[in-house]
Scaffold this motif. Structure first.
Motif, PDB file in Angstrom:
ATOM      1  N   GLY A 459       0.838  -1.190   0.000  1.00 41.88           N
ATOM      2  CA  GLY A 459       0.000   0.000   0.000  1.00 41.88           C
ATOM      3  C   GLY A 459       0.871   1.237   0.000  1.00 41.88           C
ATOM      4  O   GLY A 459       1.689   1.454  -0.880  1.00 41.88           O
ATOM      5  N   TYR A 460       0.714   2.061   1.030  1.00 41.96           N
ATOM      6  CA  TYR A 460       1.524   3.279   1.093  1.00 41.96           C
ATOM      7  C   TYR A 460       2.870   2.963   1.730  1.00 41.96           C
ATOM      8  O   TYR A 460       3.052   1.980   2.438  1.00 41.96           O
ATOM      9  N   GLY A 461       3.832   3.836   1.494  1.00 40.68           N
ATOM     10  CA  GLY A 461       5.151   3.648   2.068  1.00 40.68           C
ATOM     11  C   GLY A 461       6.058   2.883   1.127  1.00 40.68           C
ATOM     12  O   GLY A 461       5.846   2.835  -0.073  1.00 40.68           O
ATOM     13  N   GLY A 462       7.049   2.256   1.684  1.00 41.27           N
ATOM     14  CA  GLY A 462       8.109   1.679   0.879  1.00 41.27           C
ATOM     15  C   GLY A 462       9.191   2.720   0.677  1.00 41.27           C
ATOM     16  O   GLY A 462       9.629   2.982  -0.432  1.00 41.27           O
ATOM     17  N   TRP A 463       9.610   3.360   1.792  1.00 40.62           N
ATOM     18  CA  TRP A 463      10.607   4.419   1.761  1.00 40.62           C
ATOM     19  C   TRP A 463      12.012   3.855   1.955  1.00 40.62           C
ATOM     20  O   TRP A 463      12.200   2.770   2.495  1.00 40.62           O
ATOM     21  N   GLY A 464      13.006   4.637   1.551  1.00 40.81           N
ATOM     22  CA  GLY A 464      14.393   4.209   1.705  1.00 40.81           C
ATOM     23  C   GLY A 464      14.898   4.445   3.116  1.00 40.81           C
ATOM     24  O   GLY A 464      15.125   3.514   3.887  1.00 40.81           O
ATOM     25  N   VAL A 480      23.457   5.898  -0.179  1.00 40.71           N
ATOM     26  CA  VAL A 480      22.991   5.745  -1.555  1.00 40.71           C
ATOM     27  C   VAL A 480      21.690   4.947  -1.498  1.00 40.71           C
ATOM     28  O   VAL A 480      21.680   3.781  -1.121  1.00 40.71           O
ATOM     29  N   VAL A 481      20.591   5.611  -1.879  1.00 40.11           N
ATOM     30  CA  VAL A 481      19.259   5.020  -1.788  1.00 40.11           C
ATOM     31  C   VAL A 481      18.629   5.031  -3.168  1.00 40.11           C
ATOM     32  O   VAL A 481      18.461   6.094  -3.774  1.00 40.11           O
ATOM     33  N   THR A 482      18.281   3.856  -3.694  1.00 41.71           N
ATOM     34  CA  THR A 482      17.722   3.772  -5.040  1.00 41.71           C
ATOM     35  C   THR A 482      16.554   2.793  -5.085  1.00 41.71           C
ATOM     36  O   THR A 482      16.433   1.900  -4.250  1.00 41.71           O
ATOM     37  N   ASP A 483      15.700   2.991  -6.077  1.00 40.13           N
ATOM     38  CA  ASP A 483      14.664   2.009  -6.438  1.00 40.13           C
ATOM     39  C   ASP A 483      13.739   1.695  -5.260  1.00 40.13           C
ATOM     40  O   ASP A 483      13.614   0.557  -4.809  1.00 40.13           O
ATOM     41  N   THR A 484      13.066   2.740  -4.794  1.00 40.20           N
ATOM     42  CA  THR A 484      12.060   2.586  -3.754  1.00 40.20           C
ATOM     43  C   THR A 484      10.680   2.824  -4.356  1.00 40.20           C
ATOM     44  O   THR A 484      10.544   3.475  -5.389  1.00 40.20           O
ATOM     45  N   LYS A 485       9.652   2.304  -3.695  1.00 40.34           N
ATOM     46  CA  LYS A 485       8.301   2.544  -4.194  1.00 40.34           C
ATOM     47  C   LYS A 485       7.949   4.015  -4.067  1.00 40.34           C
ATOM     48  O   LYS A 485       7.457   4.641  -5.005  1.00 40.34           O
ATOM     49  N   THR A 486       8.182   4.567  -2.857  1.00 39.26           N
ATOM     50  CA  THR A 486       7.988   5.996  -2.646  1.00 39.26           C
ATOM     51  C   THR A 486       9.315   6.584  -2.184  1.00 39.26           C
ATOM     52  O   THR A 486      10.352   5.978  -2.382  1.00 39.26           O
ATOM     53  N   GLY A 487       9.306   7.729  -1.561  1.00 34.12           N
ATOM     54  CA  GLY A 487      10.512   8.521  -1.401  1.00 34.12           C
ATOM     55  C   GLY A 487      11.752   7.791  -0.935  1.00 34.12           C
ATOM     56  O   GLY A 487      11.713   6.980  -0.012  1.00 34.12           O
ATOM     57  N   GLY A 488      12.871   8.133  -1.541  1.00 31.24           N
ATOM     58  CA  GLY A 488      14.146   7.655  -1.035  1.00 31.24           C
ATOM     59  C   GLY A 488      14.404   8.165   0.364  1.00 31.24           C
ATOM     60  O   GLY A 488      15.035   7.501   1.182  1.00 31.24           O
ATOM     61  N   PHE A 489      13.883   9.380   0.647  1.00 29.03           N
ATOM     62  CA  PHE A 489      13.945   9.939   1.997  1.00 29.03           C
ATOM     63  C   PHE A 489      12.550  10.385   2.397  1.00 29.03           C
ATOM     64  O   PHE A 489      11.836  11.032   1.631  1.00 29.03           O
ATOM     65  N   HIS A 490      12.147  10.044   3.641  1.00 27.55           N
ATOM     66  CA  HIS A 490      10.850  10.474   4.173  1.00 27.55           C
ATOM     67  C   HIS A 490      11.017  10.852   5.631  1.00 27.55           C
ATOM     68  O   HIS A 490      11.583  10.089   6.418  1.00 27.55           O
ATOM     69  N   ILE A 491      10.530  12.052   5.989  1.00 24.09           N
ATOM     70  CA  ILE A 491      10.413  12.414   7.399  1.00 24.09           C
ATOM     71  C   ILE A 491       8.950  12.655   7.701  1.00 24.09           C
ATOM     72  O   ILE A 491       8.256  13.378   6.984  1.00 24.09           O
ATOM     73  N   HIS A 492       8.466  11.995   8.759  1.00 24.07           N
ATOM     74  CA  HIS A 492       7.100  12.243   9.221  1.00 24.07           C
ATOM     75  C   HIS A 492       7.088  13.553  10.002  1.00 24.07           C
ATOM     76  O   HIS A 492       6.518  14.538   9.563  1.00 24.07           O
ATOM     77  N   TYR A 493       7.733  13.559  11.174  1.00 27.73           N
ATOM     78  CA  TYR A 493       7.992  14.824  11.842  1.00 27.73           C
ATOM     79  C   TYR A 493       9.172  14.652  12.773  1.00 27.73           C
ATOM     80  O   TYR A 493       9.486  13.549  13.212  1.00 27.73           O
ATOM     81  N   GLY A 494       9.837  15.759  13.063  1.00 23.76           N
ATOM     82  CA  GLY A 494      11.020  15.744  13.901  1.00 23.76           C
ATOM     83  C   GLY A 494      11.806  17.018  13.675  1.00 23.76           C
ATOM     84  O   GLY A 494      11.356  17.921  12.964  1.00 23.76           O
ATOM     85  N   GLY A 495      12.969  17.105  14.259  1.00 30.80           N
ATOM     86  CA  GLY A 495      13.761  18.317  14.096  1.00 30.80           C
ATOM     87  C   GLY A 495      15.215  18.096  14.437  1.00 30.80           C
ATOM     88  O   GLY A 495      15.619  17.037  14.914  1.00 30.80           O
ATOM     89  N   ASN A 496      16.013  19.163  14.189  1.00 35.94           N
ATOM     90  CA  ASN A 496      17.449  19.123  14.468  1.00 35.94           C
ATOM     91  C   ASN A 496      18.116  17.936  13.790  1.00 35.94           C
ATOM     92  O   ASN A 496      18.929  17.223  14.382  1.00 35.94           O
ATOM     93  N   ASN A 497      17.748  17.739  12.530  1.00 35.62           N
ATOM     94  CA  ASN A 497      18.346  16.680  11.719  1.00 35.62           C
ATOM     95  C   ASN A 497      19.136  17.297  10.576  1.00 35.62           C
ATOM     96  O   ASN A 497      18.732  18.320  10.006  1.00 35.62           O
TER      97      ASN A 497
END
Length: 610
Positions: A459-464, A480-497
């Motif tokens: 379904g949803y997701g499939g992030w790197g 090195v992040v490749t060939d994901t269903k959805t984003g190679g990078f995903h942040i839901h919420y957070g900070g100081n990254n």
């Protein structure tokens, strides 16, 4: 004391031994239980052959300073060698006798100890529930499961042999429910279960009824390589493959979830051993876990112990996690080992351990009984190094660290996830997953120099790389992040990254970079990342990314799309880049004159050593 350590004897255990023997090389003992009574500080316990353990052996302080050495096998199951010709459902089969009180769910056969499957219905794919058992179930709380529901016509309408041995197996978002059938009403199509599902059975993004299959259906037993346990008869049935010889055939049935438990030990070494044939069975009131199969124990457990080292071992054909480190354990490690054919995951580090090392391991083929199992799971634990592992063929997540969905201070800090090779995760079975998945506030923690590829959800997701709720204090660099269903990078919420000098390429849907909540909890710095998209697939970012104050500097984009504004620092630069099969650009690429630094992938995965 030093002289005792220098001249401590070797204690020998062999499958040909006897516990009345003294435990010498010529007269070995037979069991780990007897070994426990004979241990001395600094002793080496030499294990040969197959040692059967049908309930956990717990070692305490008597094991301090002891080395357990193979090449023996510690098996948590029994051998089934006596087979005869038989039949079932009109199909030729072999059968073997077992006690009628056994209820195991796994079987491994042949010299290669191949995992074989119970008969399921349908054979491939899923059916969908057709309606609710009670009106109140229609709009239930997400966290409230059901103990009854309407099945698809034909599933249980016909009389089924051993109805209460059938499980209804449901995949829900990021977890699974195993629901033993208690009864079935043919007039209404309602099946009732002995326990409630983990989540509401409409728990999916579209609020539709969940999909399921029936596991352990006697009437579906018809294909070579399948097995069936008829508990009422005390018989195991198996349909052989053409090449198998009944006179030489052996199978292994699991008896215990854990074979060895080290509790309150110090300075123990386990080397060159193999552990197999374990199985964890869910308690009567639980259909599964809310995430990560986190209550499933390890075949080998380390509890409240210090400096326990597992090195050059094999843990294979087990029904839970391979290794569990829990309690207030400190400085424990698993290195240079192979963990495969796992019912849940590879290594689980619970709440409390500190300073553990998981390095240079092959961790493959997990989630075979509990699909939500994770390659390496670290919960509220700090100062750990998860480095140079190869993790592949899992149905949920490769590496997960953290167990707090928010900004609370916890023991999780100073964690390092580096130089791991992670691939073939998700495989279109579960959702909301990552190659690397972290949670909560973890100061001074790093995700660096990892290779992540082929991540796919049903379904949803499939992030790197996935920074979920409250992820704070992370530096994400040189991945090195490749060939994901959805984003190679995903942040839901957070900070100081800080996310810098990574390659995120070839997400197929939604966006290459994704954020899903504008919480304004703290800054996120993006610097000198290369983002690559194929024409017609996912764009660089999703629109909601622009609503958050994210610092973007020196970004490079390989696509002909029109520039998008990113905060206060302009559009980034658009370049042409051809990536090789490892996801890397050629060394003469213009991006290295534009602030991007080369990423060395040559040492990703296990470093070979003895």
């Amino acid at each position: 004391m030093l002289l005792n350590l220098l001249f401590a004897p070797t204690l020998w255990i062999s499958e040909q031994g006897k516990d009345t023997n003294p435990g010498t090389a010529r007269a070995p003992i037979a069991t780990l239980a007897r070994a426990k009574a004979l241990l001395q500080p600094g002793m080496t316990v030499q294990i040969r052959g197959r040692i059967e353990v049908i309930s956990p052996i717990t070692f305490g302080q008597e094991a301090n300073g002891v080395t357990f050495r193979g090449p023996g096998v510690i098996s948590g199951g029994i051998e089934l060698r006596q087979w005869k010709l038989s039949q079932m459902n009109g199909h030729p089969a072999w059968e073997s006798s077992v006690p009628t009180d056994l209820r195991f769910q796994e079987l491994w056969v042949g010299r290669e100890e191949r995992r074989v499957m119970r008969p399921r219905f349908p054979k491939v794919g899923f059916h969908g529930f057709t309606g609710w058992a009670e009106p109140a179930d229609v709009k239930g709380d997400f966290m409230q499961g059901q103990s009854a529901i309407r099945l698809a016509p034909g599933d249980l309408d016909k009389p089924r042999r051993n109805l209460t041995d059938i499980d209804v197996f449901v995949h829900q978002l990021w977890t699974t429910s195993r629901l033993p059938v208690a009864s079935y009403d043919r007039s209404t199509g309602v099946a009732r279960f002995t326990k409630k599902s983990v989540f509401h059975l409409s728990a999916n993004p579209k609020d539709e009824l969940s999909q399921y299959y029936l596991d352990n259906v006697a009437e579906s037993f018809d294909s070579p390589g399948e097995w069936y346990l008829d508990r009422t008869m005390g018989k195991v049935f198996y349909i052989p493959k053409q090449s198998e010889d009944i006179s030489k055939f052996v199978a292994y049935a699991p008896m215990t979830p854990t074979v060895i438990r080290f509790s309150g030990c110090k300075d123990v070494v386990i080397r060159d051993l193999r552990i197999s044939h374990c199985e964890y069975r869910l308690p009567a009131d639980a259909a599964g876990d809310v995430q990560a199969a986190f209550t499933v124990p390890g075949a080998l457990q380390i509890l409240d112990s210090e400096r326990v080292k597992i090195d050059h071992c094999q843990i294979a054909h087990v029904g839970g996690y391979g290794v569990e480190i829990n309690g207030q354990s400190k400085a424990c490690s698993i290195t240079n080992s192979k963990l495969s054919d796992l019912g849940a995951g590879g290594v689980t580090i619970g709440n409390g351990p500190d300073g553990c090392i998981v390095a240079d391991n092959e961790i493959v083929s997990g989630g075979r009984l509990f699909p939500a199992g994770i390659g390496i799971l670290g919960r509220l634990s700090g100062n750990n190094q998860i480095v140079h592992n190869r993790i592949r063929d899992f149905f949920y997540t490769g590496i997960s660290v953290g167990w707090d969905w928010g900004f609370a201070d916890t023991a999780a800090k100073n964690n390092l996830i580096a130089f791991n090779d992670i691939s073939d995760i998700g495989q279109d079975l579960l959702s909301d997953m990552g190659g690397i998945y972290v949670l909560g506030k973890q100061p001074n923690s790093r995700i660096s120099n990892n290779r992540v590829r082929n991540i796919s959800a049903i379904g949803y997701g499939g992030w790197g790389i996935y920074l979920d709720e409250g992820s704070t204090g992370w530096t994400v660099e040189n991945n090195v992040v490749t060939d994901t269903k959805t984003g190679g990078f995903h942040i839901h919420y957070g900070g100081n990254n800080v996310i810098q000098n990574n390659i995120f390429a070839f997400a197929r849907h939604e966006g290459q970079l994704i954020r899903s909540r504008d919480d304004k909890q703290g800054p996120i710095q993006f610097a000198h990342n290369l983002v690559v998209a194929r024409p017609g697939e996912a764009p660089m970012v999703i629109p909601s990314w622009l609503h958050r104050a994210v610092t973007m500097t020196g970004m490079l984009y390989a696509t002909p799309e029109a520039p998008l504004p990113f905060g206060d620092d302009g559009t980034g630069k658009f370049v042409r880049v051809e990536l090789d099969r490892n996801g890397l650009p050629p060394l003469n690429s213009e991006i290295f004159r534009m602030g991007f630094k080369p990423i060395d992938m040559s040492t990703v995965g296990p470093r070979r050593s003895r």
